[in-house]
Motif scaffolding. Structure first.
Motif, PDB file in Angstrom:
ATOM      1  N   ALA A 192      -3.983   5.321  99.042  1.00  0.00           N
ATOM      2  CA  ALA A 192      -4.670   3.935  99.603  1.00  0.00           C
ATOM      3  C   ALA A 192      -3.873   2.711  99.259  1.00  0.00           C
ATOM      4  CB  ALA A 192      -5.942   3.895  99.286  1.00  0.00           C
ATOM      5  N   ILE A 193      -3.477   2.358  98.143  1.00  0.00           N
ATOM      6  CA  ILE A 193      -2.456   1.319  97.748  1.00  0.00           C
ATOM      7  C   ILE A 193      -1.267   1.392  98.201  1.00  0.00           C
ATOM      8  CG2 ILE A 193      -1.502   0.356  95.674  1.00  0.00           C
ATOM      9  CD1 ILE A 193      -3.797   1.104  93.875  1.00  0.00           C
ATOM     10  N   GLU A 194      -0.688   2.748  98.413  1.00  0.00           N
ATOM     11  CA  GLU A 194       0.665   2.678  99.047  1.00  0.00           C
ATOM     12  C   GLU A 194       0.736   2.293 100.607  1.00  0.00           C
ATOM     13  OE1 GLU A 194       4.687   3.140  99.491  1.00  0.00           O
ATOM     14  OE2 GLU A 194       3.452   3.124  97.754  1.00  0.00           O
TER      15      GLU A 194
ATOM     16  N   GLY B 212       5.954   0.493  99.420  1.00  0.00           N
ATOM     17  CA  GLY B 212       7.200   0.422  98.593  1.00  0.00           C
ATOM     18  C   GLY B 212       7.281   0.744  97.197  1.00  0.00           C
ATOM     19  N   GLY B 213       6.174   1.290  96.851  1.00  0.00           N
ATOM     20  CA  GLY B 213       6.009   1.908  95.605  1.00  0.00           C
ATOM     21  C   GLY B 213       5.853   0.884  94.422  1.00  0.00           C
ATOM     22  N   ASP B 214       6.025  -0.290  94.273  1.00  0.00           N
ATOM     23  CA  ASP B 214       5.851  -1.508  93.293  1.00  0.00           C
ATOM     24  C   ASP B 214       7.138  -1.062  92.252  1.00  0.00           C
ATOM     25  OD1 ASP B 214       4.912  -3.660  91.835  1.00  0.00           O
ATOM     26  OD2 ASP B 214       3.537  -2.362  91.096  1.00  0.00           O
ATOM     27  N   GLU B 215       8.401  -0.925  92.665  1.00  0.00           N
ATOM     28  CA  GLU B 215       9.344  -0.439  91.506  1.00  0.00           C
ATOM     29  C   GLU B 215       9.364  -1.609  90.488  1.00  0.00           C
ATOM     30  OE1 GLU B 215      12.841   0.732  93.261  1.00  0.00           O
ATOM     31  OE2 GLU B 215      12.115   2.646  94.294  1.00  0.00           O
ATOM     32  N   ARG B 216       9.652  -1.162  89.308  1.00  0.00           N
ATOM     33  CA  ARG B 216       9.861  -2.054  88.230  1.00  0.00           C
ATOM     34  C   ARG B 216      10.632  -1.343  87.157  1.00  0.00           C
ATOM     35  NH1 ARG B 216       4.034  -2.960  86.829  1.00  0.00           N
ATOM     36  NH2 ARG B 216       3.509  -1.356  85.372  1.00  0.00           N
ATOM     37  N   LYS B 217      11.422  -2.137  86.225  1.00  0.00           N
ATOM     38  CA  LYS B 217      11.902  -1.558  85.006  1.00  0.00           C
ATOM     39  C   LYS B 217      11.106  -1.845  84.016  1.00  0.00           C
ATOM     40  CE  LYS B 217      16.379  -1.346  83.331  1.00  0.00           C
ATOM     41  NZ  LYS B 217      17.751  -0.710  83.696  1.00  0.00           N
TER      42      LYS B 217
ATOM     43  N   LEU C 121      11.098   1.489  78.639  1.00  0.00           N
ATOM     44  CA  LEU C 121      11.785   2.659  78.491  1.00  0.00           C
ATOM     45  C   LEU C 121      13.091   2.451  79.357  1.00  0.00           C
ATOM     46  CD1 LEU C 121       8.956   5.671  78.985  1.00  0.00           C
ATOM     47  CD2 LEU C 121       9.980   4.432  76.793  1.00  0.00           C
ATOM     48  N   GLY C 122      13.454   1.553  80.006  1.00  0.00           N
ATOM     49  CA  GLY C 122      14.498   1.521  80.612  1.00  0.00           C
ATOM     50  C   GLY C 122      14.563   2.591  81.909  1.00  0.00           C
ATOM     51  N   LEU C 123      13.568   2.716  82.363  1.00  0.00           N
ATOM     52  CA  LEU C 123      13.573   3.591  83.746  1.00  0.00           C
ATOM     53  C   LEU C 123      12.866   2.517  84.863  1.00  0.00           C
ATOM     54  CD1 LEU C 123      11.532   6.616  82.177  1.00  0.00           C
ATOM     55  CD2 LEU C 123      14.349   6.426  82.658  1.00  0.00           C
ATOM     56  N   THR C 124      13.569   2.749  85.954  1.00  0.00           N
ATOM     57  CA  THR C 124      13.053   2.003  87.145  1.00  0.00           C
ATOM     58  C   THR C 124      11.852   3.138  87.834  1.00  0.00           C
ATOM     59  OG1 THR C 124      15.112   0.884  87.554  1.00  0.00           O
ATOM     60  CG2 THR C 124      13.543   1.032  89.314  1.00  0.00           C
ATOM     61  N   THR C 125      10.669   2.710  87.704  1.00  0.00           N
ATOM     62  CA  THR C 125       9.498   3.666  88.002  1.00  0.00           C
ATOM     63  C   THR C 125       8.888   3.079  89.354  1.00  0.00           C
ATOM     64  OG1 THR C 125       8.193   2.715  86.221  1.00  0.00           O
ATOM     65  CG2 THR C 125       9.464   4.476  85.653  1.00  0.00           C
ATOM     66  N   THR C 126       7.957   4.018  89.936  1.00  0.00           N
ATOM     67  CA  THR C 126       7.154   3.637  90.808  1.00  0.00           C
ATOM     68  C   THR C 126       5.862   3.806  90.328  1.00  0.00           C
ATOM     69  OG1 THR C 126       7.293   5.720  92.028  1.00  0.00           O
ATOM     70  CG2 THR C 126       8.634   3.943  92.633  1.00  0.00           C
TER      71      THR C 126
END
Length: 92
Positions: free
Chosen positions: A27-29, A34-39, A42-47
């Motif tokens: 529902a949010i998507e 766009g998945g709300d990507e952020r770093k 942990l140094g990972l770019t996650t959605t």
């Protein structure tokens, strides 16, 4: 019909919770694609989906480690898992 698995209310609630979380993410998507990507830390770019997966995976490890090292009751790992899930969605 479903005698191959021990369907208890706690088991059903776990599955209901996971499917509800996935439904909320869908529902949010739909509302904000766009998945709300952020770093994160942990140094990972996650959605959002990645963070849910990391939270669920970490939760299962917390419970398995607790049951292997301490045993019953499992109220303490429940608190740790809630904290871990919040941390995953806040900082990871």
């Amino acid at each position: 019909m479903f005698s191959w698995m021990a369907w208890t209310w706690p088991t059903a609630l776990i599955f209901i919770g996971i499917f509800t979380a996935i439904g909320i993410l869908i529902a949010i998507e739909i509302r904000t694609p766009g998945g709300d990507e952020r770093k994160g830390v942990l140094g990972l770019t996650t959605t959002r989906g990645d963070r849910l997966f990391i939270a669920l995976l970490g939760t299962s490890y917390i419970f398995l480690a607790w049951l292997g090292l301490v045993g019953q009751p499992v109220w303490a790992p429940l608190g740790l898992s809630i904290f871990w899930g919040g941390f995953c969605f806040w900082k990871v």
